[in-house]
Design a protein around this motif. Sequence first.
Motif, PDB file in Angstrom:
ATOM      1  N   GLY A  25      24.356 -19.585  71.184  1.00  0.00           N
ATOM      2  CA  GLY A  25      24.735 -20.472  70.073  1.00  0.00           C
ATOM      3  C   GLY A  25      25.034 -19.696  68.994  1.00  0.00           C
ATOM      4  N   GLY A  26      24.826 -20.157  67.840  1.00  0.00           N
ATOM      5  CA  GLY A  26      25.071 -19.738  66.486  1.00  0.00           C
ATOM      6  C   GLY A  26      26.364 -20.299  65.867  1.00  0.00           C
ATOM      7  N   THR A  27      26.870 -21.439  66.463  1.00  0.00           N
ATOM      8  CA  THR A  27      27.951 -22.076  66.122  1.00  0.00           C
ATOM      9  C   THR A  27      27.772 -23.694  66.012  1.00  0.00           C
ATOM     10  OG1 THR A  27      28.935 -22.140  68.471  1.00  0.00           O
ATOM     11  CG2 THR A  27      29.736 -20.424  67.079  1.00  0.00           C
ATOM     12  N   ALA A  28      28.765 -24.354  65.283  1.00  0.00           N
ATOM     13  CA  ALA A  28      28.708 -25.643  65.194  1.00  0.00           C
ATOM     14  C   ALA A  28      28.856 -26.362  66.654  1.00  0.00           C
ATOM     15  CB  ALA A  28      29.706 -26.353  64.337  1.00  0.00           C
ATOM     16  N   GLU A  29      29.797 -25.726  67.490  1.00  0.00           N
ATOM     17  CA  GLU A  29      30.114 -26.437  68.807  1.00  0.00           C
ATOM     18  C   GLU A  29      28.831 -26.167  69.729  1.00  0.00           C
ATOM     19  OE1 GLU A  29      32.013 -24.272  67.061  1.00  0.00           O
ATOM     20  OE2 GLU A  29      33.730 -25.383  66.829  1.00  0.00           O
ATOM     21  N   ALA A  30      28.175 -25.153  69.576  1.00  0.00           N
ATOM     22  CA  ALA A  30      27.016 -24.979  70.383  1.00  0.00           C
ATOM     23  C   ALA A  30      26.162 -26.029  70.193  1.00  0.00           C
ATOM     24  CB  ALA A  30      26.430 -23.461  69.998  1.00  0.00           C
ATOM     25  N   ARG A  31      25.902 -26.543  68.719  1.00  0.00           N
ATOM     26  CA  ARG A  31      24.803 -27.356  68.441  1.00  0.00           C
ATOM     27  C   ARG A  31      25.453 -28.757  68.811  1.00  0.00           C
ATOM     28  NH1 ARG A  31      25.053 -24.082  63.813  1.00  0.00           N
ATOM     29  NH2 ARG A  31      26.286 -25.668  62.661  1.00  0.00           N
ATOM     30  N   THR A  32      26.546 -29.148  69.003  1.00  0.00           N
ATOM     31  CA  THR A  32      27.168 -30.310  69.179  1.00  0.00           C
ATOM     32  C   THR A  32      26.676 -30.245  70.821  1.00  0.00           C
ATOM     33  OG1 THR A  32      28.882 -30.038  67.428  1.00  0.00           O
ATOM     34  CG2 THR A  32      29.032 -31.794  69.335  1.00  0.00           C
ATOM     35  N   LEU A  33      27.216 -29.169  71.550  1.00  0.00           N
ATOM     36  CA  LEU A  33      26.936 -29.426  72.678  1.00  0.00           C
ATOM     37  C   LEU A  33      25.333 -29.502  73.452  1.00  0.00           C
ATOM     38  CD1 LEU A  33      28.061 -28.992  75.778  1.00  0.00           C
ATOM     39  CD2 LEU A  33      27.941 -26.422  75.492  1.00  0.00           C
ATOM     40  N   ALA A  34      24.393 -28.824  72.587  1.00  0.00           N
ATOM     41  CA  ALA A  34      23.193 -29.293  72.871  1.00  0.00           C
ATOM     42  C   ALA A  34      22.723 -30.655  72.713  1.00  0.00           C
ATOM     43  CB  ALA A  34      22.376 -28.191  71.931  1.00  0.00           C
ATOM     44  N   ALA A  35      23.326 -31.369  71.656  1.00  0.00           N
ATOM     45  CA  ALA A  35      23.054 -32.765  71.587  1.00  0.00           C
ATOM     46  C   ALA A  35      23.829 -33.501  72.563  1.00  0.00           C
ATOM     47  CB  ALA A  35      23.578 -33.122  70.040  1.00  0.00           C
ATOM     48  N   ALA A  53      18.691 -16.269  58.174  1.00  0.00           N
ATOM     49  CA  ALA A  53      17.346 -16.380  57.528  1.00  0.00           C
ATOM     50  C   ALA A  53      16.785 -17.751  58.163  1.00  0.00           C
ATOM     51  CB  ALA A  53      17.019 -16.121  56.094  1.00  0.00           C
ATOM     52  N   ARG A  54      17.613 -18.728  57.600  1.00  0.00           N
ATOM     53  CA  ARG A  54      17.295 -20.383  57.793  1.00  0.00           C
ATOM     54  C   ARG A  54      18.474 -20.841  58.767  1.00  0.00           C
ATOM     55  NH1 ARG A  54      15.785 -19.064  52.923  1.00  0.00           N
ATOM     56  NH2 ARG A  54      17.855 -20.048  52.168  1.00  0.00           N
ATOM     57  N   PRO A  55      18.523 -20.649  60.078  1.00  0.00           N
ATOM     58  CA  PRO A  55      19.546 -21.154  60.934  1.00  0.00           C
ATOM     59  C   PRO A  55      19.629 -22.710  60.943  1.00  0.00           C
ATOM     60  CG  PRO A  55      17.951 -20.010  62.361  1.00  0.00           C
ATOM     61  CD  PRO A  55      17.218 -19.652  60.664  1.00  0.00           C
ATOM     62  N   ARG A  56      20.745 -23.122  61.223  1.00  0.00           N
ATOM     63  CA  ARG A  56      20.735 -24.563  61.638  1.00  0.00           C
ATOM     64  C   ARG A  56      20.593 -24.632  63.074  1.00  0.00           C
ATOM     65  NH1 ARG A  56      26.413 -25.176  58.493  1.00  0.00           N
ATOM     66  NH2 ARG A  56      25.513 -25.891  56.641  1.00  0.00           N
ATOM     67  N   LEU A  57      19.233 -25.293  63.279  1.00  0.00           N
ATOM     68  CA  LEU A  57      18.876 -25.541  64.599  1.00  0.00           C
ATOM     69  C   LEU A  57      19.201 -26.642  65.520  1.00  0.00           C
ATOM     70  CD1 LEU A  57      14.898 -24.547  64.021  1.00  0.00           C
ATOM     71  CD2 LEU A  57      16.647 -23.284  64.927  1.00  0.00           C
ATOM     72  N   PRO A  58      19.666 -26.407  66.761  1.00  0.00           N
ATOM     73  CA  PRO A  58      20.280 -27.331  67.416  1.00  0.00           C
ATOM     74  C   PRO A  58      19.149 -28.215  68.054  1.00  0.00           C
ATOM     75  CG  PRO A  58      20.051 -25.273  68.619  1.00  0.00           C
ATOM     76  CD  PRO A  58      19.902 -25.018  67.289  1.00  0.00           C
ATOM     77  N   VAL A  59      19.232 -29.651  68.288  1.00  0.00           N
ATOM     78  CA  VAL A  59      18.404 -30.497  68.808  1.00  0.00           C
ATOM     79  C   VAL A  59      17.978 -29.712  70.296  1.00  0.00           C
ATOM     80  CG1 VAL A  59      19.017 -32.579  67.950  1.00  0.00           C
ATOM     81  CG2 VAL A  59      19.952 -31.834  70.236  1.00  0.00           C
TER      82      VAL A  59
END
Length: 263
Positions: A25-35, A53-59
């Motif tokens: 991951g590391g992208t918005a698409e990766a987070r959306t896919l995880a969800a 330092a403070r990544p946006r974490l996927p679900v």
Amino acid sequence: MTPTGDVTNGADAGPGTRPTVLILGGTAEARTLAAALEATGVAVLSSLAGRVARPRLPVGAVRIGGFGGPDALAQWLTEHGIERVVDATHPFAERISASAAQACGAAEVPLLRLERPGWTAGPEDRWHWVDDLPQADTALRELGARRVLLTSGRQGLAAFAGNAGAFFLIRCVDPPAPGDLPARHEVLLGRGPYTLDGELGLIDAHGIDTVVTKDSGGPLTEAKLHAARTRGLPVVIVRRPPRGDVLTVATVEEAAAWALSLR
Ligand code: NAP
């Protein structure tokens, strides 16, 4: 910062709940896919490099940190019972994609690349395509740029260090490492999404005459391109690096369908 390598949230990786789909991951698409996959009951494990330092974490479950190269990644895939890998990393993250292709080949794990489309210039845009950041600096000199909005990230800024003719407003998520920065610069910490009004305000407040960006694609950071168009400014845009021959889709929906079809 989250401890490297640990599973940090969501389901743990114990027996019975072992993740079967690894999302790089590391992208918005990766987070959306995880969800999306979590919502269908597929166990997913997302992997982040640990650069921010403070990544946006996927679900769902998350691990953070490099694997130690392709051989180590292949071993890791086997040890963790990973059955599918979706490489949803950033279009400019070349090493991890190459590593994933090699590792998945060795471990015989199916691999899909999820890559958002690049940006496309309109007729009134003044875009100058280049292959890398040193070429971007050359283009800036040729354009006579004096006040540059530099949005290519905090890596590779040494390419502009010798450009004494321009002031650089360097916008990035975390501060760049000291040294090898342009003599005249200001760092502006920020993370998208950005708005057209916000970008116009930034350009006007700093007297920006040229924008530099990678062809990252996606809606979260494209407002700078609309702002440059509105003000008639040139944009120096870095082409995506060439990719290996990996099955690739452009949307989260297609990636989710691929993962589900293999259940
Ligand atoms: P890179 O050059 O391709 O990768 C460098 C090393 O970092 C890889 O060899 C790997 O270490 C580790 N790594 C990268 N992504 C990883 C991941 N998702 N999970 C575990 N390890 C990872 O990558 P990069 O350009 O530095 O980008 C790092 C991360 O930031 C990526 O996940 C990417 O999606 C995200 N990102 C990058 C950009 C960009 O412009 N490059 C922009 C926004 C977000 P090992 O070899 O030890 O496994």
